[in-house]
Design a protein around this motif. Structure first.
Motif, mmCIF file in Angstrom:
data_model
loop_
_atom_site.group_PDB
_atom_site.id
_atom_site.type_symbol
_atom_site.label_atom_id
_atom_site.label_comp_id
_atom_site.label_asym_id
_atom_site.label_seq_id
_atom_site.Cartn_x
_atom_site.Cartn_y
_atom_site.Cartn_z
ATOM 1 N N LEU A 109 0.836 -1.203 0.000
ATOM 2 C CA LEU A 109 0.000 0.000 0.000
ATOM 3 C C LEU A 109 0.870 1.251 0.000
ATOM 4 O O LEU A 109 0.554 2.237 -0.668
ATOM 5 N N SER A 110 1.968 1.227 0.736
ATOM 6 C CA SER A 110 2.889 2.358 0.737
ATOM 7 C C SER A 110 3.397 2.612 -0.677
ATOM 8 O O SER A 110 3.408 3.755 -1.144
ATOM 9 N N ARG A 111 3.807 1.565 -1.364
ATOM 10 C CA ARG A 111 4.298 1.711 -2.740
ATOM 11 C C ARG A 111 3.197 2.231 -3.665
ATOM 12 O O ARG A 111 3.438 3.067 -4.527
ATOM 13 N N ARG A 112 2.005 1.713 -3.497
ATOM 14 C CA ARG A 112 0.861 2.121 -4.325
ATOM 15 C C ARG A 112 0.587 3.622 -4.179
ATOM 16 O O ARG A 112 0.353 4.327 -5.154
ATOM 17 N N PHE A 113 0.616 4.124 -2.932
ATOM 18 C CA PHE A 113 0.307 5.529 -2.682
ATOM 19 C C PHE A 113 1.486 6.453 -2.962
ATOM 20 O O PHE A 113 1.331 7.669 -2.952
ATOM 21 N N ALA A 114 2.647 5.893 -3.218
ATOM 22 C CA ALA A 114 3.820 6.694 -3.565
ATOM 23 C C ALA A 114 3.841 7.042 -5.055
ATOM 24 O O ALA A 114 4.633 7.890 -5.474
ATOM 25 N N ARG A 115 2.980 6.404 -5.844
ATOM 26 C CA ARG A 115 2.936 6.628 -7.296
ATOM 27 C C ARG A 115 1.622 7.296 -7.690
ATOM 28 O O ARG A 115 0.585 7.060 -7.068
ATOM 29 N N PRO A 116 1.652 8.081 -8.764
ATOM 30 C CA PRO A 116 0.397 8.652 -9.266
ATOM 31 C C PRO A 116 -0.523 7.537 -9.769
ATOM 32 O O PRO A 116 -0.080 6.622 -10.456
ATOM 33 N N SER A 117 -1.783 7.595 -9.379
ATOM 34 C CA SER A 117 -2.765 6.601 -9.808
ATOM 35 C C SER A 117 -4.149 7.081 -9.413
ATOM 36 O O SER A 117 -4.324 7.686 -8.358
ATOM 37 N N ALA A 119 -6.444 4.870 -8.936
ATOM 38 C CA ALA A 119 -7.012 3.692 -8.271
ATOM 39 C C ALA A 119 -6.335 3.387 -6.935
ATOM 40 O O ALA A 119 -6.355 2.251 -6.478
ATOM 41 N N LYS A 120 -5.758 4.380 -6.293
ATOM 42 C CA LYS A 120 -5.036 4.148 -5.039
ATOM 43 C C LYS A 120 -5.905 3.486 -3.980
ATOM 44 O O LYS A 120 -5.455 2.607 -3.261
ATOM 45 N N PHE A 121 -7.155 3.917 -3.878
ATOM 46 C CA PHE A 121 -8.026 3.438 -2.801
ATOM 47 C C PHE A 121 -8.745 2.129 -3.143
ATOM 48 O O PHE A 121 -9.586 1.674 -2.372
ATOM 49 N N ASP A 122 -8.401 1.510 -4.279
ATOM 50 C CA ASP A 122 -9.007 0.230 -4.656
ATOM 51 C C ASP A 122 -8.480 -0.931 -3.813
ATOM 52 O O ASP A 122 -9.074 -2.001 -3.795
ATOM 53 N N GLU A 123 -7.359 -0.736 -3.147
ATOM 54 C CA GLU A 123 -6.770 -1.755 -2.271
ATOM 55 C C GLU A 123 -6.848 -1.264 -0.827
ATOM 56 O O GLU A 123 -6.821 -0.068 -0.561
ATOM 57 N N GLY A 124 -6.908 -2.190 0.117
ATOM 58 C CA GLY A 124 -6.995 -1.853 1.527
ATOM 59 C C GLY A 124 -8.445 -1.687 1.952
ATOM 60 O O GLY A 124 -9.342 -1.558 1.118
ATOM 61 N N GLN A 125 -8.655 -1.735 3.250
ATOM 62 C CA GLN A 125 -9.999 -1.533 3.809
ATOM 63 C C GLN A 125 -10.071 -0.124 4.371
ATOM 64 O O GLN A 125 -9.323 0.219 5.295
ATOM 65 N N TRP A 126 -10.976 0.683 3.831
ATOM 66 C CA TRP A 126 -11.065 2.098 4.158
ATOM 67 C C TRP A 126 -12.407 2.437 4.789
ATOM 68 O O TRP A 126 -13.438 1.905 4.390
ATOM 69 N N THR A 127 -12.400 3.330 5.763
ATOM 70 C CA THR A 127 -13.612 3.891 6.345
ATOM 71 C C THR A 127 -13.425 5.404 6.394
ATOM 72 O O THR A 127 -12.303 5.907 6.245
ATOM 73 N N ASP A 128 -14.520 6.126 6.608
ATOM 74 C CA ASP A 128 -14.432 7.583 6.705
ATOM 75 C C ASP A 128 -14.225 8.011 8.149
ATOM 76 O O ASP A 128 -14.907 7.537 9.061
ATOM 77 N N GLY A 129 -13.283 8.933 8.335
ATOM 78 C CA GLY A 129 -13.020 9.499 9.648
ATOM 79 C C GLY A 129 -13.533 10.923 9.731
ATOM 80 O O GLY A 129 -14.410 11.331 8.963
ATOM 81 N N GLN A 130 -12.943 11.689 10.635
ATOM 82 C CA GLN A 130 -13.321 13.084 10.826
ATOM 83 C C GLN A 130 -13.228 13.838 9.501
ATOM 84 O O GLN A 130 -12.247 13.715 8.782
ATOM 85 N N GLY A 131 -14.263 14.610 9.168
ATOM 86 C CA GLY A 131 -14.254 15.385 7.931
ATOM 87 C C GLY A 131 -14.204 14.527 6.694
ATOM 88 O O GLY A 131 -13.897 15.026 5.610
ATOM 89 N N GLY A 132 -14.481 13.227 6.822
ATOM 90 C CA GLY A 132 -14.470 12.330 5.673
ATOM 91 C C GLY A 132 -13.103 11.796 5.293
ATOM 92 O O GLY A 132 -12.983 11.037 4.329
#
Length: 186
Positions: A109-117, A119-132
């Motif tokens: 995930l670190s490598r994925r978010f280090a590159r322009p894309s 589709a970054k959020f297509d991997e990992g389990q994500w929820t919304d926090g403060q302010g979304g």
């Protein structure tokens, strides 16, 4: 080579330090950016994915190791982003951001978010926090922050956030040193 705490590091012969790469001793007037980058890379850091929502509500994120504690009272953290980053407008406009401190098993995930894309959020389990701001499940620590301020500093912008909520799981953190991902071992 392990050095007992009672032995100062200077007492260890230069050639016997595992993986030792010398950093030149230079005055600022002779310093090149590559030499500064090499010296800064000797500082071990954690690895984070910093996230927010842009003006259209889309998730925005990037890998950063420029995260640090600033104050305990009030609870403040800081991180920096290159002024030329494509995400700078989203972060300067966002009311909130999240700092997701990565675990050792989140290296991809670190490598994925280090590159322009897109589709970054297509991997990992994500929820919304403060302010979304998107929160990544399985992190060592998560800091949900209200953006308190941002300040230009050289070729970067410093972001200061007031921590509104924290979370995380006890696991081994992912660290970065000398241009490489590493893990801690006792």
């Amino acid at each position: 080579m392990s050095v007992p705490p009672s032995v100062p590091p200077a007492a260890v012969p230069e050639g016997s330090r595992a993986g030792h790469v010398s950093v030149p001793d230079l005055p600022v007037s002779e310093l090149r950016s590559e030499e500064l980058r090499q010296a800064l890379g000797r500082f071990v850091t954690g690895v984070t994915i910093v996230t927010c929502r842009d003006g259209h509500g889309a998730p925005v994120g990037l890998t950063a190791n420029s995260f640090n504690a600033l104050s305990l009272d009030p609870p403040l953290v800081l991180w920096s982003l290159r002024e030329s980053s494509s995400t700078i407008d989203a972060f300067t406009a966002a009311s909130h951001f999240a700092v997701n401190v990565l675990a050792a098993d989140q290296i991809e995930l670190s490598r994925r978010f280090a590159r322009p894309s897109s589709a970054k959020f297509d991997e990992g389990q994500w929820t919304d926090g403060q302010g979304g701001a998107p929160l990544l499940t399985g992190c060592v620590a998560v800091f949900e922050c209200r953006r308190r301020s941002h300040h230009p500093a050289g070729d970067h912008v410093l972001f200061i956030g007031e921590v509104e909520r924290i979370g995380g799981a006890a696991s081994t953190p992912l660290v970065y040193h000398a241009g490489h991902y590493r893990t801690l071992s006792e």
